[in-house]
Design an enzyme around this catalytic site. Structure first.
Site, PDB file in Angstrom:
ATOM      1  N   ARG A   1       6.425 -39.589  11.033  1.00 36.39           N
ATOM      2  CA  ARG A   1       5.331 -40.563  11.061  1.00 36.39           C
ATOM      3  C   ARG A   1       4.203 -40.225  10.077  1.00 36.39           C
ATOM      4  O   ARG A   1       3.670 -41.089   9.381  1.00 36.39           O
ATOM      5  CB  ARG A   1       4.767 -40.676  12.488  1.00 36.39           C
ATOM      6  CG  ARG A   1       3.778 -41.833  12.680  1.00 36.39           C
ATOM      7  CD  ARG A   1       3.244 -41.896  14.104  1.00 36.39           C
ATOM      8  NE  ARG A   1       4.318 -41.941  15.080  1.00 36.39           N
ATOM      9  CZ  ARG A   1       4.970 -43.057  15.451  1.00 36.39           C
ATOM     10  NH1 ARG A   1       4.641 -44.205  14.910  1.00 36.39           N
ATOM     11  NH2 ARG A   1       5.917 -43.002  16.352  1.00 36.39           N
TER      12      ARG A   1
ATOM     13  N   GLY B   1       6.804 -62.456  10.253  1.00 34.66           N
ATOM     14  CA  GLY B   1       5.600 -62.608   9.447  1.00 34.66           C
ATOM     15  C   GLY B   1       4.965 -63.980   9.475  1.00 34.66           C
ATOM     16  O   GLY B   1       4.365 -64.405   8.482  1.00 34.66           O
ATOM     17  N   SER B   2       5.029 -64.671  10.616  1.00 35.66           N
ATOM     18  CA  SER B   2       4.391 -65.997  10.632  1.00 35.66           C
ATOM     19  C   SER B   2       2.871 -65.874  10.545  1.00 35.66           C
ATOM     20  O   SER B   2       2.207 -66.719   9.915  1.00 35.66           O
ATOM     21  CB  SER B   2       4.812 -66.802  11.874  1.00 35.66           C
ATOM     22  OG  SER B   2       4.256 -66.281  13.048  1.00 35.66           O
TER      23      SER B   2
ATOM     24  N   HIS C   1      -3.319 -59.714  18.588  1.00 39.50           N
ATOM     25  CA  HIS C   1      -2.539 -59.368  19.776  1.00 39.50           C
ATOM     26  C   HIS C   1      -2.391 -60.619  20.644  1.00 39.50           C
ATOM     27  O   HIS C   1      -3.365 -61.347  20.860  1.00 39.50           O
ATOM     28  CB  HIS C   1      -3.252 -58.257  20.550  1.00 39.50           C
ATOM     29  CG  HIS C   1      -2.482 -57.790  21.743  1.00 39.50           C
ATOM     30  ND1 HIS C   1      -1.381 -56.965  21.631  1.00 39.50           N
ATOM     31  CD2 HIS C   1      -2.636 -58.045  23.067  1.00 39.50           C
ATOM     32  CE1 HIS C   1      -0.899 -56.731  22.839  1.00 39.50           C
ATOM     33  NE2 HIS C   1      -1.636 -57.373  23.727  1.00 39.50           N
TER      34      HIS C   1
ATOM     35  N   ALA D   1      -1.936 -70.846  18.123  1.00 43.03           N
ATOM     36  CA  ALA D   1      -3.366 -70.492  18.180  1.00 43.03           C
ATOM     37  C   ALA D   1      -3.654 -69.270  17.308  1.00 43.03           C
ATOM     38  O   ALA D   1      -4.704 -69.191  16.651  1.00 43.03           O
ATOM     39  CB  ALA D   1      -3.776 -70.231  19.624  1.00 43.03           C
ATOM     40  N   GLU D   2      -2.726 -68.317  17.276  1.00 43.06           N
ATOM     41  CA  GLU D   2      -2.894 -67.127  16.429  1.00 43.06           C
ATOM     42  C   GLU D   2      -3.064 -67.527  14.965  1.00 43.06           C
ATOM     43  O   GLU D   2      -3.894 -66.983  14.239  1.00 43.06           O
ATOM     44  CB  GLU D   2      -1.682 -66.194  16.558  1.00 43.06           C
ATOM     45  CG  GLU D   2      -1.535 -65.544  17.920  1.00 43.06           C
ATOM     46  CD  GLU D   2      -0.330 -64.618  17.989  1.00 43.06           C
ATOM     47  OE1 GLU D   2      -0.019 -63.927  17.006  1.00 43.06           O
ATOM     48  OE2 GLU D   2       0.328 -64.588  19.048  1.00 43.06           O
TER      49      GLU D   2
ATOM     50  N   ARG E   1       4.641 -50.706  15.012  1.00 43.39           N
ATOM     51  CA  ARG E   1       4.827 -49.265  14.952  1.00 43.39           C
ATOM     52  C   ARG E   1       3.478 -48.586  15.152  1.00 43.39           C
ATOM     53  O   ARG E   1       2.488 -48.985  14.535  1.00 43.39           O
ATOM     54  CB  ARG E   1       5.402 -48.870  13.596  1.00 43.39           C
ATOM     55  CG  ARG E   1       5.758 -47.404  13.526  1.00 43.39           C
ATOM     56  CD  ARG E   1       6.561 -47.097  12.282  1.00 43.39           C
ATOM     57  NE  ARG E   1       7.269 -45.843  12.435  1.00 43.39           N
ATOM     58  CZ  ARG E   1       6.946 -44.735  11.779  1.00 43.39           C
ATOM     59  NH1 ARG E   1       5.922 -44.721  10.958  1.00 43.39           N
ATOM     60  NH2 ARG E   1       7.648 -43.636  11.978  1.00 43.39           N
TER      61      ARG E   1
HETATM   62  C1  GAR Z   1       2.599 -62.132  17.119  1.00 42.74           C
HETATM   63  O1  GAR Z   1       2.637 -62.888  18.295  1.00 42.74           O
HETATM   64  C2  GAR Z   1       1.569 -61.026  17.238  1.00 42.74           C
HETATM   65  O2  GAR Z   1       0.437 -61.395  17.982  1.00 42.74           O
HETATM   66  C3  GAR Z   1       2.358 -59.976  17.956  1.00 42.74           C
HETATM   67  O3  GAR Z   1       3.640 -60.020  17.393  1.00 42.74           O
HETATM   68  C4  GAR Z   1       3.900 -61.347  16.932  1.00 42.74           C
HETATM   69  C5  GAR Z   1       4.297 -61.250  15.484  1.00 42.74           C
HETATM   70  O4  GAR Z   1       4.752 -62.494  15.020  1.00 42.74           O
HETATM   71  N1  GAR Z   1       1.765 -58.697  17.829  1.00 42.74           N
HETATM   72  C6  GAR Z   1       1.805 -57.757  18.778  1.00 42.74           C
HETATM   73  O5  GAR Z   1       2.371 -57.909  19.837  1.00 42.74           O
HETATM   74  C7  GAR Z   1       1.081 -56.475  18.417  1.00 42.74           C
HETATM   75  N2  GAR Z   1       0.862 -55.690  19.575  1.00 42.74           N
HETATM   76  P1  GAR Z   1       4.792 -62.810  13.475  1.00 42.74           P
HETATM   77  O6  GAR Z   1       5.610 -61.698  12.814  1.00 42.74           O
HETATM   78  O7  GAR Z   1       5.492 -64.115  13.382  1.00 42.74           O
HETATM   79  O8  GAR Z   1       3.383 -62.845  12.952  1.00 42.74           O
END
Ligand code: GAR
Length: 186
Positions: free
Chosen positions: A63, A15-16, A107, A171-172, A89
């Site tokens: 689901r 969950g960053s 993404h 960057a995210e 998921r």
């Molecule tokens: C992040 O890099 C996000 O972009 C990726 O999972 C990671 C989650 O990190 N998401 C995907 O690949 C979705 N297809 P986080 O739990 O530290 O936010």
């Protein structure tokens, strides 16, 4: 119709990005953190912040039933926008349809390149000089909805998937809160 500035975040792991969305919230309010993994580390952090959380182990549940319960929790918290943040998921077609136009995802690639998993290894294997991250609308097709915002990140010659992941993750954390703020006010 629920207020789009009331945001539910869906996570499956650390969950960053969720922490970045909460910490840099501007123009929106996080009203729920939900997970398909009751032991997701990100949930502990959310609880420690006093944020409402919801979790159910999706492994043992059909689901459609899981997604209906998730949708109910989202409605009960009055969330008008859903932000996927490492939610690993697939969502049922009924859930995607129900929240169409109100659900976004981050993404770790420059979509439309590298939908799906292992984006960093695939970018390196292709010899790309640049990668990045994308915030996009969630539709029924995986990682294929309209692109809302992107950040390019350079690939260094010595990069391995893990080092590229860290650079893109940073960057995210800047892109997602800004893109979400723009989205809810558009
Ligand atoms: C992040 O890099 C996000 O972009 C990726 O999972 C990671 C989650 O990190 N998401 C995907 O690949 C979705 N297809 P986080 O739990 O530290 O936010």
């Amino acid at each position: 119709m629920a207020d789009p500035r009331r945001v539910a975040i869906l996570i499956s792991g650390r969950g960053s990005n969720m922490r970045a969305l909460v910490g840099q919230a501007a123009g929106y309010e996080v009203v729920l953190v939900a997970s398909n993994k009751p032991h997701a580390p990100g949930l502990d952090w959310a609880r420690a912040q006093g944020l409402p959380t919801w979790a159910w182990d999706s492994k043992s549940v059909d689901r459609e039933i899981f997604d209906a319960a998730l949708g109910k929790a989202i409605d009960e918290h009055g969330a008008g926008t859903i932000a996927l943040a490492g939610y690993m998921r697939m969502l049922s077609p009924a859930f995607v349809e129900r929240f169409a136009g109100r659900m976004v995802n981050i993404h770790p690639s420059l979509l439309p390149r590298y939908r799906g998993l292992d984006t960093h290894a695939r970018a390196l294997a292709a010899g790309d000089k640049v990668s990045g991250c994308t915030v996009h609308l969630v539709t029924a097709e995986l990682d294929a909805g309209a692109i809302l915002a992107q950040t390019e990140v350079p690939i260094e010659p010595e990069d391995a998937p893990a080092t590229l992941e860290q650079r893109i993750l940073a960057a995210e954390h800047l892109l997602y809160p800004r893109a979400l703020g723009d989205f809810v006010s558009s």
